[in-house]
Design an enzyme around this catalytic site. Structure first.
Site, PDB file in Angstrom:
ATOM      1  N   PHE A   1       0.813  -1.238   0.000  1.00  0.00           N
ATOM      2  CA  PHE A   1       0.000   0.000   0.000  1.00  0.00           C
ATOM      3  C   PHE A   1       0.834   1.269   0.000  1.00  0.00           C
ATOM      4  O   PHE A   1       0.320   2.354   0.270  1.00  0.00           O
ATOM      5  CB  PHE A   1      -0.951   0.019   1.212  1.00  0.00           C
TER       6      PHE A   1
ATOM      7  N   PRO B   1     -11.568  -7.925 -15.038  1.00  0.00           N
ATOM      8  CA  PRO B   1     -12.599  -7.415 -14.124  1.00  0.00           C
ATOM      9  C   PRO B   1     -12.584  -8.097 -12.760  1.00  0.00           C
ATOM     10  O   PRO B   1     -13.064  -7.518 -11.788  1.00  0.00           O
ATOM     11  CB  PRO B   1     -13.916  -7.691 -14.862  1.00  0.00           C
TER      12      PRO B   1
ATOM     13  N   GLU C   1      -5.900   2.296  -6.473  1.00  0.00           N
ATOM     14  CA  GLU C   1      -6.124   3.274  -5.416  1.00  0.00           C
ATOM     15  C   GLU C   1      -7.514   3.901  -5.394  1.00  0.00           C
ATOM     16  O   GLU C   1      -7.950   4.403  -4.358  1.00  0.00           O
ATOM     17  CB  GLU C   1      -5.065   4.389  -5.541  1.00  0.00           C
TER      18      GLU C   1
ATOM     19  N   GLY D   1       0.292  -7.657  -4.776  1.00  0.00           N
ATOM     20  CA  GLY D   1      -0.988  -8.270  -4.452  1.00  0.00           C
ATOM     21  C   GLY D   1      -2.087  -7.759  -5.358  1.00  0.00           C
ATOM     22  O   GLY D   1      -3.232  -8.195  -5.295  1.00  0.00           O
TER      23      GLY D   1
ATOM     24  N   ALA E   1      -0.702  -1.915 -13.937  1.00  0.00           N
ATOM     25  CA  ALA E   1      -1.352  -2.592 -15.067  1.00  0.00           C
ATOM     26  C   ALA E   1      -1.116  -1.834 -16.364  1.00  0.00           C
ATOM     27  O   ALA E   1      -0.816  -2.439 -17.400  1.00  0.00           O
ATOM     28  CB  ALA E   1      -2.850  -2.748 -14.795  1.00  0.00           C
TER      29      ALA E   1
HETATM   30 MO1  MOS Z   1       0.969   3.219  -3.642  1.00  0.00          MO
HETATM   31  S1  MOS Z   1       0.727   4.548  -2.103  1.00  0.00           S
HETATM   32  O1  MOS Z   1       1.910   4.151  -4.747  1.00  0.00           O
HETATM   33  O2  MOS Z   1       1.683   1.799  -3.109  1.00  0.00           O
END
Ligand code: MOS
Length: 750
Positions: free
Chosen positions: A244, A639, A712, A470, A513
């Site tokens: 993250f 998807p 995000e 992930g 991606a």
């Molecule tokens: Mo993200 S905050 O660029 O892993």
């Protein structure tokens, strides 16, 4: 049976089986012979200097091999530039074990290395330090007096760009709203904690299995810090148990593992404990002051948006916070400012949708307040102020299907049945609240290389240094390669997360991606052209001398599109070449792919979020019962994995709205909520049904495959939708996140 994966298919996670069966090995699951274990000793004070280290008791523990501190470490460079990584903030990077200075609570002061983890831990508990304390401040409110403008604000990307005369326009506006919104510090809590296994090999070579989002970023950092040749350092991170953003920059555990391995000439593993995960990168606590002026129909006349968050005293961590409110809505007068407030903690860092999670979520609560102030439905308000250009710079979007997302989301949620007045919807003894918000985030595409190799048995290997944190990068790579070369998934092997592979940026910023996908696609097209060339030399021609434009790839074959019986297997083509394999490598980058100049077009992903909460009127525990997120993110390669990303983002947003806050004891200058009992992350019982809709959004300019990225966007807007739903249910407007029970009990009903 045709098993060729296609772009757009809901292909299962490529690495799913390895992860579920446990055959996937993470950074702390490599066991080279002779492995030693390091335990980090963290500073209990927030600022000052180490004056003495008592280490005899630790050294006496059976199995302890070394105690490494600033006093006995090997030579280290002192210039800041040696410690700068590709994601570094401006300022002076933290240098672990460099000298006696203590800059933050939890700073590593020593590493105890032993033959077993238990001995290392035991030894670490026996180390005694003496200190000279200096005054510290970790309180954001107090730090505001000291705020400093980030130097990099000269950078146009960060600086809010004003237009019109917002002060006067607000005074003239019939509807006005102004308020200050805030959220607390939030910590990354990936399942896999940061760890590294460092192996020092003869010939001054270092191999490190690290939990990181960027193998090559860590590679060049370690090479610079330890004075090694870059190609003598190999960093591997094939599987990452979530990150993250906490793994964008090299973290101190990898420095310590490498330092110990080099000093002791033995393999060394260093991992952070869950408590230590609260001593590095966090989403900084933030304030957003919003002043809005609007017509009686809710149309915006003026926006003034002022953002501040903390940074460490030694680095100036920045993100885009104030600009979102100025960009996202049509409004003739707007201005903003953005400043940092220095505190004595580790440097904050990127955490899923850094900047937008703060700036958009808080602004969208203000927009909900404007909806009530003007008597306009919150959804209608978004449409009244809808902009077809990025409102801050006036650039057209490469695509923007937010209108469609608002419509699709509202329909699925049943928004039309909402009764507008707060406290007007009930179910039994529970108040029901429906809230909504929009989300917006960047859709970047970064320079990335990929290599593909087709073997004589028809197996395809796809390689890129990018990590898969992930998100599904391995799946996307396999799917794009399979689609482009018509190779079944079972015949594809993906290699990633290794600094020795073709060059890639850190995986982050929702660009994985779009970037890895484009690189793999271009490498596969190059390989396809080579295969076509080989076919052209075969006699008789298996493809009836068809041109490259006339052939297609499916089911392990090249075939003539109009006469699929005219075909040749890819394996036969490799054999016909007389080589063991055919290989191609390509670099996908913005300026070579026909992508519009960044300055001329705005590239954003959008979402429309609708949330339902149920709240007992007497004991206001908030339950989120339903969330619908409609996302406009260009082309969706998969998807299924994309949906998982959006759901994951929404879960973090629910945490942001209701649960997550790292609470500091300012006397100690330390985050006290450093475990899952005290720092609440949402658990299954907190997570309702989350529905994800992807609206159609063709885009030929944003990236070569038309992909925008969804890593995000799920967190952006969703926290606001939940907070807005709480207001609708209860009539209470809580402007400080997380909205905990005490805040709801402590406020009079509106
Ligand atoms: Mo993200 S905050 O660029 O892993």
């Amino acid at each position: 049976m045709n098993t060729t994966p296609r772009i757009g298919d809901p292909v299962n996670r490529f690495d799913g089986e390895a992860k579920v069966t446990g055959s996937a090995r993470y950074a702390a699951e490599h066991f080279p012979p002779g492995l030693l274990y390091g335990w980090i000793v963290s500073s209990p004070i927030a600022r000052g200097r180490v004056t003495g280290i008592e280490e005899a008791a630790a050294r006496a523990v059976s199995g302890v091999v070394a105690v490494i501190s600033h006093r006995n470490r090997r030579h280290l460079p002192w210039l800041d530039r040696s410690y700068k990584d590709e994601q570094a903030a401006s300022g002076s990077p933290f240098r672990p074990l460099f000298d006696d200075k203590i800059l933050f609570s939890g700073q590593p002061l020593a590493l105890v290395v032993a033959q077993t983890l238990e001995a290392a831990r035991d030894g670490a508990s026996l180390i005694g330090f003496s200190y000279e304390r200096a005054t510290h401040n970790t309180d954001f409110e107090r730090a505001l007096a000291e705020q400093f403008k980030p130097k990099s604000l000269r950078n146009k990307v960060l600086a809010p760009h004003s237009r019109g005369e917002p002060d006067q326009a607000i005074k003239r506006s019939p509807v006005r709203h102004s308020a200050t919104y805030r959220h607390g510090a939030q910590h990354h809590n990936p399942m896999e904690m940061h760890a590294a296994t460092a192996i020092w090999e003869p010939g001054d070579r270092l191999t490190v299995y690290d939990k990181t989002q960027g193998t090559q970023n860590v590679q060049s950092y370690l090479a610079k810090v330890f004075g090694l040749k870059e190609d003598h350092v190999r960093v591997r991170s094939e599987f990452v148990g979530g990150a993250f953003g906490s793994g964008l920059r090299p973290q101190y555990h990898v420095f310590l593992a490498a330092l110990a391995a080099i000093m002791l000439q033995r393999p060394v593993r260093v991992g952070m404990t869950r408590q230590q995960m609260f001593t590095h990168v966090y989403r900084p606590p933030a304030l957003l002051t919003v002043a809005l002026g609007a017509g009686s129909d809710g149309s915006l006349n003026a926006i003034i948006n002022t953002a501040t968050h903390t940074s460490s005293r030694f680095e100036r961590y920045t993100q885009i916070v104030a600009n979102w409110g100025l960009t996202h809505y049509k409004c003739p007068n707007a201005s903003g400012s953005y400043t940092l407030a220095p505190v004595d903690t580790c440097t904050p860092g990127d955490m899923r949708a850094p900047g937008a999670a703060t700036g958009v979520n808080l602004f969208e609560i203000a927009m909900d307040e404007l909806a009530y102030a003007s008597g306009v439905d919150p959804l209608a308000l978004r449409l009244v102020n809808y902009t077809d250009k990025d409102a801050m710079y006036g650039r057209p979007y490469t695509s923007k299907a937010l209108r469609e997302a608002l419509q699709a989301g509202a329909e699925r949620f049943g928004w039309a049945a909402r009764l507008p007045a707060p406290r007007s919807m009930h179910e039994g003894r529970e108040l029901v609240g429906w809230g909504m918000a929009t989300g917006v985030g960047e859709a970047p595409f970064e320079k990335t290389a990929a290599r593909v190799r087709l073997a004589a048995d028809g197996a395809l290997e796809v390689a890129c240094a990018m990590t898969d944190i992930g998100t599904g990068t391995a799946t996307v790579m396999a799917q794009v390669a399979g689609d482009t070369l018509g190779v079944p998934l079972e015949r594809i092997r993906v290699q990633l997360g290794d600094s020795a592979l073709p060059e890639a940026p850190v995986e982050g910023g929702s660009w994985g991606a779009a970037s890895a996908g484009a690189a793999v696609h271009q490498a596969c097209r190059t390989l396809a052209a080579q295969l076509h060339h080989i076919a052209g030399k075969m006699t008789p021609s298996p493809i009836a001398d068809a041109s490259f434009e006339e052939v297609e790839f499916d089911d392990g074959h090249m075939m003539v599109r109009s006469q699929p019986a005219q075909r040749v297997s890819l394996a036969n083509l490799v054999r016909a070449s007389g080589k063991d394999c055919i290989e191609a490598e390509q670099v996908a980058k913005p300026d070579l792919s026909g992508v519009a100049d960044k300055v001329l077009k705005a590239k954003y992903t959008h979402s429309a979020v609708f949330a339902e909460v149920k709240i007992d009127d007497e004991l206001p525990i908030v339950r989120v019962t339903r969330v619908v997120i409609a996302v406009a993110a260009g082309r969706i390669i998969n998807p299924k994995t994309a949906r998982s990303q959006v759901i994951g983002g929404a879960v973090m947003a629910i945490g942001m709205a209701l649960h997550e806050e790292a609470v500091m004891d300012h006397r100690l200058g330390r985050f006290m909520t450093h475990n899952f009992a005290d720092y609440h992350i949402p658990v299954n019982a907190d997570i309702p049904q989350i529905e994800v809709i992807f609206v159609d959004e063709p885009d030929t300019e944003v990236s070569p495959l038309g992909v925008k990225g969804v890593g995000e966007i799920g967190v952006v807007g969703t926290a606001a939708a939940v907070v807005n739903a709480i207001h609708h249910a209860t009539g209470q407007r809580v402007r400080s996140l997380p909205v905990t029970v005490d805040k709801l009990l402590g406020q009079a009903q509106a």
